[in-house]
Write an enzyme that holds these catalytic residues in place. Structure first.
Site, PDB file in Angstrom:
ATOM      1  N   HIS A 326     -20.393 -39.822  88.666  1.00 26.64           N
ATOM      2  CA  HIS A 326     -18.943 -39.625  88.704  1.00 26.64           C
ATOM      3  C   HIS A 326     -18.514 -39.134  87.333  1.00 26.64           C
ATOM      4  O   HIS A 326     -18.889 -39.727  86.322  1.00 26.64           O
ATOM      5  CB  HIS A 326     -18.247 -40.942  89.049  1.00 26.64           C
ATOM      6  N   ARG A 346      -6.952 -37.029  88.019  1.00 25.38           N
ATOM      7  CA  ARG A 346      -6.999 -35.577  87.839  1.00 25.38           C
ATOM      8  C   ARG A 346      -6.200 -34.882  88.931  1.00 25.38           C
ATOM      9  O   ARG A 346      -5.529 -33.898  88.700  1.00 25.38           O
ATOM     10  CB  ARG A 346      -8.462 -35.116  87.824  1.00 25.38           C
TER      11      ARG A 346
END
Lengths: 556, 263
Positions: A326, A346
């Site tokens: 990740h 994000r």
């Protein structure tokens, strides 16, 4: 541990470039996404491409397949039990469907198996619900808004993220069952985030062309897990839950059908025989193997037990040559190192920036691409931010979110993460987070069909332990979906199998003996035993003092 | 490559021995151990030689397996912690409470109606709350536990569901409760009633389920399943991306893989 003076000074650099980056974002601009060629090029920085990190398996159904050393170590290991010492005529538990692992997949399977008339046992290594499912933060994908989305776009996004290698049949099942799973959750009382009129909130997430991520704050997995676990607890007449009792070996019968498991009570150190007409393997992933030494987001119990057990009875492996890192794991403060920071940051507008406060990658690339870009920025370009103990990370500029979407958005959308950082005196709505890729997901796993069946009759697979649906790289929000879609299918089909196809027969552990023989024939001399069950974090100095000569119990 | 890389990639800080720092004394169930001051309680216990079977779960503050209570010298307060999230302090006296028995009512969810009386019937002990607030004080997730109980007594399921949303069901509240309430089970019931029976249903979702179950997209999907990789890559690269900052009314220009269903 709040940010040190050095880091606070570096944050000022980020603050300096922030207004312009916010403005660019508002205008719909920013760092451009990579083309497929650029993506392929940057992947050479990905840990999967380190040849010394993997080796060929010497025995078994996928002999010759090169996968991470840490996995091969477990596959090339002996059973925890002496098959000759086990009395298979002494049955301790008997049931229709036996489920190994009570995370999202196992629990969904239990509910559906019960609804299809089966008596069920869920054998958990730790507590019921202890799993990577509860740790999933961001969301669950489904094309639920057909005016702008469809299962076909979900299919395209997923296969693109998976390097076009995904199993089409599994993927078809995943995307067409997705909305049904969301409705199932809604009907069970899961608190999905909604607009006042009931319309589901959906977020734009990495690698997806539509806003398709359904969420329950940043604790989506926990909300799903506790809801379905609560429902399983409402059916105690049919669903028996065993805790701290992992499976350590599968049992076959003389017809070659899967017919039960050897369970191990970790607290009393006793072995028990559980007989079943069908078995569902739902043990989850492998993060606690710390592949290539990486930190991990995974649960304490994520030690790839199911891979080992099923491989010994002849189920093949696929896509295990890829492991998902990740892109945004916490690297400071070190107390919570490795922990996940969801992609939703994000998705909601936070840039990823280097020590100079510059963007160097589009923030919604697929995970492998995003991780590779971060590794390159730190290791090749020298633009990483050093932590007090000398590691490198980059900034995830979370304060942009409140500026873009309104004061208080970070607190509302990410209460769990806000709380976690607050303990260390960091306010992530005002200060950016320091991140680095962290071992997150086992992209591949056991071979299985869209019906949940494997090559061994009576043995089903569901969730992270299986491989194929995500190809070489899983996209955000497809794992919660995977566990529920294939958990429900495995539960349904295992119940039907138990009623219609299961055959009685004498129980056997001959396959374990045969496996041991294969090890010897391949010249593998080892005292390793598997499954691992739990990782070992004992201080080596302490271990040196643990001198008990013949301890043959749980862990030493 | 650089030596820094090696450093990052052996960054399994879980291996507590790697961590240097001043040693401080802590007392694990009364036994004194010297541990590095920078560790969490969980890593300090591992450093000391404990190997967890119970009392350890996600190691990320999300699962409620590692509830811990502790005292400090010369201080009568009982403090709470999640062992995986809390840094050690000198001279702390701690114990984990990995399990605490609590009554859980069994109910048929389908038949429940969204009225508070359902909760009162299943958990009559709700009214044994003496408002001492010990539950709120012990909650490691800072949930106003006693307020949630009060809202439920007043019949406000919605408020109780919202305020208890961060619950990780560690059970510390139940361990401290004078009225012997299983707060976390009661709140779970409240949340499920809210989520499935009070919150408005998603109409678009119900419609999507019907259309997709009906096989309306199967042909389109089968076509994609039979498209070769080269062509698939092209379609993938050319697909229109929904902008990040848009409202619910955004519609794509390219409707190649859409059917005409407007909700």
């Amino acid at each position: 541990m709040a940010y040190t003076e050095e880091l606070k000074n570096l944050i000022k650099v980020v603050e300096k470039t922030r207004p312009e980056r916010v403005e660019t974002k508002r205008m719909g601009g920013g760092f451009p996404p990579m083309s497929l060629e650029e993506r392929a090029d940057i992947l050479k920085y990905h840990p999967d491409f380190k040849e010394e990190g993997r080796r060929e398996i010497k025995i078994g159904p996928s002999k010759g397949y090169r996968i991470p050393n840490e996995m091969v170590d477990l596959l090339e290991a002996r059973s925890r039990v002496d098959p000759d010492a086990i009395d298979l005529s002494q049955i301790d538990y008997e049931t229709d469907v036996l489920i190994i692992g009570g995370g999202g997949a196992g629990t969904a399977a239990a509910l559906l198996a019960q609804e299809h008339g089966a008596k069920v046992i869920i054998a958990n290594k730790l507590r019921h619900g202890d799993s990577n499912t509860i740790m999933a933060e961001g969301g669950i994908q489904a094309a639920s808004k057909l005016e702008k989305d469809s299962p076909a776009y979900h299919y395209l996004d997923t296969i693109g993220g998976g390097h076009f290698k995904n199993d089409p049949e599994l993927l078809f099942t995943l995307v067409t069952e997705a909305p049904d799973v969301i409705q199932w959750l809604e009907d069970l009382g899961t608190m999905l985030y909604k607009f006042p009129d009931g319309r589901l909130e959906t977020l734009p997430l990495a690698g997806f062309c539509r806003k398709r991520g359904h969420t329950a704050g940043d604790t989506t997995g926990m909300e799903i897990m506790r809801t379905i676990r609560d429902e399983a607890r409402n059916r105690p007449d049919d669903i028996t839950v065993l805790e701290f009792s992992p499976a350590v070996e599968l049992i076959l019968n003389e017809q070659g059908h899967c017919a039960g498991v050897v369970l191990y009570n970790m607290e009393t150190e006793e072995y028990f025989i559980a007989k079943a007409k069908a078995v569902i393997m739902a043990t989850g992933g492998c993060g606690r193997l710390h592949i290539q030494g990486f930190m991990t987001t995974n649960h304490y119990g994520a030690t790839a037990d199911g891979l080992v057990l099923c491989y010994r009875v002849g189920v093949g492996l696929r896509f295990l040559h890829t492991v998902q890192y990740h892109p945004t794991g916490i690297i400071f403060p070190e107390q919570i190192e490795g922990a996940l920071v969801t992609e939703k940051f994000r998705g909601a507008g936070a840039n990823v920036v280097n020590i100079d406060g510059e963007q160097f990658v589009y923030e919604r690339e697929p995970r492998d691409v995003e991780s590779s870009a971060i590794i390159r920025e730190c290791m090749e370009r020298g633009k990483g931010v050093p932590t007090p103990i000398g590691r490198l990370g980059v900034w995830l500029d979370s304060p942009m979110i409140d500026i873009l979407l309104g004061e208080g958005t970070v607190k509302r959308q990410f209460p769990g993460k806000v709380n976690q950082f607050e303990r260390y005196g960091i306010d992530i709505s005002k200060e950016p987070m320091l991140i680095y890729p962290t071992l997150h997901y086992q992209n591949g796993g056991l071979e299985y069909k869209f019906s949940g069946e494997t090559s061994v009759p009576g043995l089903f697979v569901a969730g992270e332990v299986g491989g194929g649906v995500h190809g070489e790289n899983r996209l955000f929000g497809n794992s919660l979906l995977d566990v529920l879609v294939f958990g429900r299918i495995a539960g349904t089909n295992a119940a039907t199998y138990a009623q219609e196809k299961a055959k009685e027969g004498k129980l056997t552990l001959e396959h374990v003996k045969a496996y041991h023989k294969q090890l010897e024939e391949a010249g593998i001399v080892t005292d390793r035993v598997a499954p691992m069950l739990l990782p070992d974090y004992t201080d080596p100095k302490v271990r040196e003092r643990q001198l008990t000569a013949h301890y043959v119990g749980t862990l030493r | 490559m650089s030596s820094t890389e090696t450093k990052n990639e052996t960054a399994t800080e879980e291996i507590a021995a790697e961590i240097k720092g001043k040693l401080i004394p802590i007392y694990i169930m009364g036994h004194k151990y010297e541990v590095p001051e920078t560790l969490t309680i969980m890593k300090a216990m591992e450093y000391a030689g404990y190997k967890f079977i119970r009392g350890c779960g996600c190691r990320d503050g999300k699962c409620g397996a590692c509830s811990t209570v502790y005292r400090k010298p010369g201080d009568y307060h009982i403090y709470n912690a999640l062992a995986c999230q809390t840094q050690v302090e000198p001279e702390m006296y701690l114990t984990q409470i990995p399990f605490y028995p609590a009554n859980r009512a069994i109910y048929n969810y389908e038949e429940l109606t969204p009225v508070p009386e359902e909760i009162f019937k299943l958990y009559p002990e709700l009214f044994r709350c003496v408002a001492c607030n010990a539950c709120t004080k012990i909650c490691p997730k800072d949930i106003p536990v006693m307020d949630v109980v009060s809202y439920l007594k007043q019949g406000n399921i919605t408020k109780a569901a919202e305020l208890s949303f961060d619950c990780i069901q560690c059970g510390l509240c139940a361990s401290r409760c004078m009225g012997e309430l299983p707060q976390y089970h009661i709140f779970q019931l409240a949340r499920r009633i809210y989520g499935g029976k009070i919150a408005p249903k998603a109409k678009h979702l119900a419609e999507a389920v019907i259309v997709i179950k009906d096989g309306k997209y199967d042909e389109m999907l089968h076509e994609l399943m039979n498209t070769d990789e080269k062509e698939l890559r092209k379609i993938y690269e050319e697909r229109e991306l929904e902008p990040e900052i848009t409202g619910e009314d955004w519609r794509p220009k390219d409707r190649k893989f859409l059917l005409e269903v407007e909700s």
